[in-house]
Every structure is written in C-alpha cells, then in structure tokens.
Motif scaffolding. Structure first.
Motif, PDB file in Angstrom:
ATOM      1  N   GLY A   9       0.747  -1.015  -0.102  1.00 45.82           N
ATOM      2  CA  GLY A   9       0.036   0.039   0.120  1.00 45.82           C
ATOM      3  C   GLY A   9       0.950   1.438   0.138  1.00 45.82           C
ATOM      4  O   GLY A   9       1.758   1.100   0.074  1.00 45.82           O
ATOM      5  N   SER A  10       0.328   2.265  -0.132  1.00 47.89           N
ATOM      6  CA  SER A  10       0.829   3.721   0.052  1.00 47.89           C
ATOM      7  C   SER A  10       0.977   4.125   1.514  1.00 47.89           C
ATOM      8  O   SER A  10       1.788   4.680   1.792  1.00 47.89           O
ATOM      9  CB  SER A  10       0.032   4.682  -0.813  1.00 47.89           C
ATOM     10  OG  SER A  10      -0.090   4.301  -2.222  1.00 47.89           O
ATOM     11  N   LEU A  73       6.851  -2.708  -9.768  1.00 49.65           N
ATOM     12  CA  LEU A  73       5.827  -3.731  -9.677  1.00 49.65           C
ATOM     13  C   LEU A  73       5.930  -4.599  -8.386  1.00 49.65           C
ATOM     14  O   LEU A  73       6.834  -5.116  -8.117  1.00 49.65           O
ATOM     15  CB  LEU A  73       6.076  -4.848 -10.977  1.00 49.65           C
ATOM     16  CG  LEU A  73       5.424  -4.308 -12.138  1.00 49.65           C
ATOM     17  CD1 LEU A  73       5.633  -5.193 -13.338  1.00 49.65           C
ATOM     18  CD2 LEU A  73       4.190  -3.714 -12.055  1.00 49.65           C
ATOM     19  N   LYS A  88      -5.038  -8.251   0.850  1.00 49.46           N
ATOM     20  CA  LYS A  88      -5.551  -6.876   0.931  1.00 49.46           C
ATOM     21  C   LYS A  88      -6.744  -6.951   1.491  1.00 49.46           C
ATOM     22  O   LYS A  88      -7.625  -7.888   1.722  1.00 49.46           O
ATOM     23  CB  LYS A  88      -5.549  -6.531  -0.608  1.00 49.46           C
ATOM     24  CG  LYS A  88      -4.256  -6.166  -1.383  1.00 49.46           C
ATOM     25  CD  LYS A  88      -4.731  -5.801  -2.558  1.00 49.46           C
ATOM     26  CE  LYS A  88      -3.292  -5.020  -2.792  1.00 49.46           C
ATOM     27  NZ  LYS A  88      -3.766  -4.215  -4.247  1.00 49.46           N
ATOM     28  N   ASN A 106      -1.533  -9.769 -11.164  1.00 52.05           N
ATOM     29  CA  ASN A 106      -0.304 -10.221 -10.424  1.00 52.05           C
ATOM     30  C   ASN A 106      -0.054 -11.794 -10.473  1.00 52.05           C
ATOM     31  O   ASN A 106       0.841 -12.265 -10.582  1.00 52.05           O
ATOM     32  CB  ASN A 106      -0.511  -9.710  -9.023  1.00 52.05           C
ATOM     33  CG  ASN A 106      -0.206  -8.291  -8.990  1.00 52.05           C
ATOM     34  OD1 ASN A 106       0.620  -7.747  -9.625  1.00 52.05           O
ATOM     35  ND2 ASN A 106      -1.086  -7.674  -7.983  1.00 52.05           N
ATOM     36  N   MET A 109       1.374 -12.414 -13.890  1.00 54.34           N
ATOM     37  CA  MET A 109       2.581 -11.923 -14.251  1.00 54.34           C
ATOM     38  C   MET A 109       3.558 -12.698 -13.326  1.00 54.34           C
ATOM     39  O   MET A 109       4.705 -13.028 -13.910  1.00 54.34           O
ATOM     40  CB  MET A 109       2.737 -10.484 -13.830  1.00 54.34           C
ATOM     41  CG  MET A 109       2.140  -9.609 -14.960  1.00 54.34           C
ATOM     42  SD  MET A 109       2.475  -8.018 -14.678  1.00 54.34           S
ATOM     43  CE  MET A 109       1.862  -7.478 -13.056  1.00 54.34           C
TER      44      MET A 109
HETATM   45  O1  PNS Z   1      -2.588   2.130  -0.881  1.00 49.48           O
HETATM   46  P1  PNS Z   1      -3.049   2.001  -2.185  1.00 49.48           P
HETATM   47  O2  PNS Z   1      -2.346   3.164  -2.802  1.00 49.48           O
HETATM   48  O3  PNS Z   1      -4.276   1.991  -2.518  1.00 49.48           O
HETATM   49  O4  PNS Z   1      -1.752   0.742  -2.705  1.00 49.48           O
HETATM   50  C1  PNS Z   1      -2.114   0.478  -4.070  1.00 49.48           C
HETATM   51  C2  PNS Z   1      -0.831  -0.683  -4.398  1.00 49.48           C
HETATM   52  C3  PNS Z   1       0.354   0.141  -3.970  1.00 49.48           C
HETATM   53  C4  PNS Z   1      -1.056  -1.907  -3.696  1.00 49.48           C
HETATM   54  C5  PNS Z   1      -0.899  -0.835  -6.014  1.00 49.48           C
HETATM   55  O5  PNS Z   1      -1.111   0.508  -6.541  1.00 49.48           O
HETATM   56  C6  PNS Z   1       0.354  -1.467  -6.238  1.00 49.48           C
HETATM   57  O6  PNS Z   1       0.662  -2.721  -5.980  1.00 49.48           O
HETATM   58  N1  PNS Z   1       1.428  -0.822  -6.874  1.00 49.48           N
HETATM   59  C7  PNS Z   1       2.732  -1.182  -7.422  1.00 49.48           C
HETATM   60  C8  PNS Z   1       2.697  -1.334  -8.942  1.00 49.48           C
HETATM   61  C9  PNS Z   1       2.012  -2.681  -9.505  1.00 49.48           C
HETATM   62  O7  PNS Z   1       2.473  -3.768  -9.150  1.00 49.48           O
HETATM   63  N2  PNS Z   1       0.817  -2.312  -9.954  1.00 49.48           N
HETATM   64  C10 PNS Z   1      -0.190  -3.315 -10.329  1.00 49.48           C
HETATM   65  C11 PNS Z   1       0.102  -3.911 -11.643  1.00 49.48           C
HETATM   66  S1  PNS Z   1      -1.092  -5.272 -11.677  1.00 49.48           S
END
Ligand code: PNS
Length: 163
Positions: A9-10, A73, A88, A106, A109
């Motif tokens: 998460g952020s 990623l 999550k 995910n 990939m």
């Molecule tokens: O708290 P958030 O901002 O809702 O979290 C989103 C997060 C970080 C879980 C998501 O954006 C993420 O996994 N980002 C990393 C880049 C990535 O892997 N994107 C998904 C591709 S399927």
C-alpha cells in the motif's frame, strides 16, 4: 510449511483500517511484510521515511510483522523476497473491480495469489485520502488513525484549517 504474506500500500498515512488487516493477517500467517510503495511520480503527504516510521510505531507489538519499501511492480518485490501471497482489505463493492483486475494481473505476471480480507465494518468507510481531508479541515481523527498518526497529521496540516 511457513506461509509468508505481503500487505502492500501507499500508507499515506496508515489508518485503523490498515491496522485491522495487518493484525488479522499476522494472526493467520507466519510472516507478514508490510510493503510501502515509494512512487516517485506521486506527491504523498508523508515522505517514505515518515510513512515507514509511523507504521513501525503502530505494528511494533506484532512480532511476525516487518516493514519494507518497494518501487515498481509488486510482483517483482514478491518474487525477490520469496513471497507468493498478497493480502488486501476489501471495503466495498467499489474496491472490487480494480482489485480483481490487479489480483488477476499479479497472478498472471508473477504467480502470486491475492487473498482478500473483508474489512471490519467499523472501518469500511475509512481511507487515507478521507482522513487527510478531515485533518486538513480540523475534523475528528480519534479512532480512525493511531495516536502517532493523529499527531503527525495535526503537525503537518494544522496550519491549513479552513475558517
Ligand atoms: O494504498 P494504495 O495506494 O491503494 O495501494 C496500491 C498498491 C500500492 C497496492 C498498488 O498500486 C500496487 O501494487 N502498486 C505497485 C505497482 C503494481 O504492481 N501495480 C499493479 C500491476 S497489476
């Protein structure tokens, strides 16, 4: 077999909704890594160091939880750390469509599965962005974020109160 999970998460900032998911995951899995996204193209309220510090203070009581930072990623982070499970929280149907898409991508990939925990109802309306808005206008934060986060929000946004 020991099961490791990642909660990504952020965390800008961590809320009680996040804490709830982290605690519940920590009670089910052997090792939980909270992975904090360092996204250079986003302008977070708290720096990555501040976000990590606030999480550290909040989950210190959980012996099997560690905190890491990641860029790029999530599947690459998982593969680099030998983690095959993402956990999550799902708050509402509105979360579902995007989360489903990310979970499927995910899986495709990186062969990493996503497990959703339904949010405890009292936290289902919480989000970091809502919390920042409430803080910005001097609203109540008690019960929504840990005490240290309340303090950090007041310190950061205290001067920004509207009349
Ligand atoms: O708290 P958030 O901002 O809702 O979290 C989103 C997060 C970080 C879980 C998501 O954006 C993420 O996994 N980002 C990393 C880049 C990535 O892997 N994107 C998904 C591709 S399927």
């Amino acid at each position: 077999m020991s099961v490791a999970a990642v909660i990504p998460g952020s965390f800008d900032p961590i809320t009680m909704g996040h804490v709830d998911i982290i605690e519940r995951a920590a009670s089910r899995f052997d090792q939980v890594t909270v992975a904090v996204l360092e996204n250079p193209s986003k302008q977070p309220l708290f720096t990555i160091d501040e976000r990590v510090e606030l999480i550290e203070g909040t989950v210190a009581h959980l012996g099997n939880v560690s905190i890491a930072r990641f860029r790029g990623l999530l599947v690459n982070f998982c593969n680099a750390h030998g983690i095959r499970l993402i956990v999550k929280g799902l708050r509402a149907v509105s979360d579902f469509e995007y989360e489903l898409q990310m979970a499927q991508m995910n899986q495709r990939m990186g062969d990493v599965e996503t497990l959703f925990l339904t949010t405890t109802p009292e936290f289902s309306y919480l989000s970091s962005s809502l919390i920042k808005e409430i803080a910005r206008f001097g609203g109540p934060l008690e019960g929504f974020v840990p005490d240290a986060v309340q303090k950090a929000l007041r310190g950061r946004l205290g001067d920004d109160l509207s009349p």
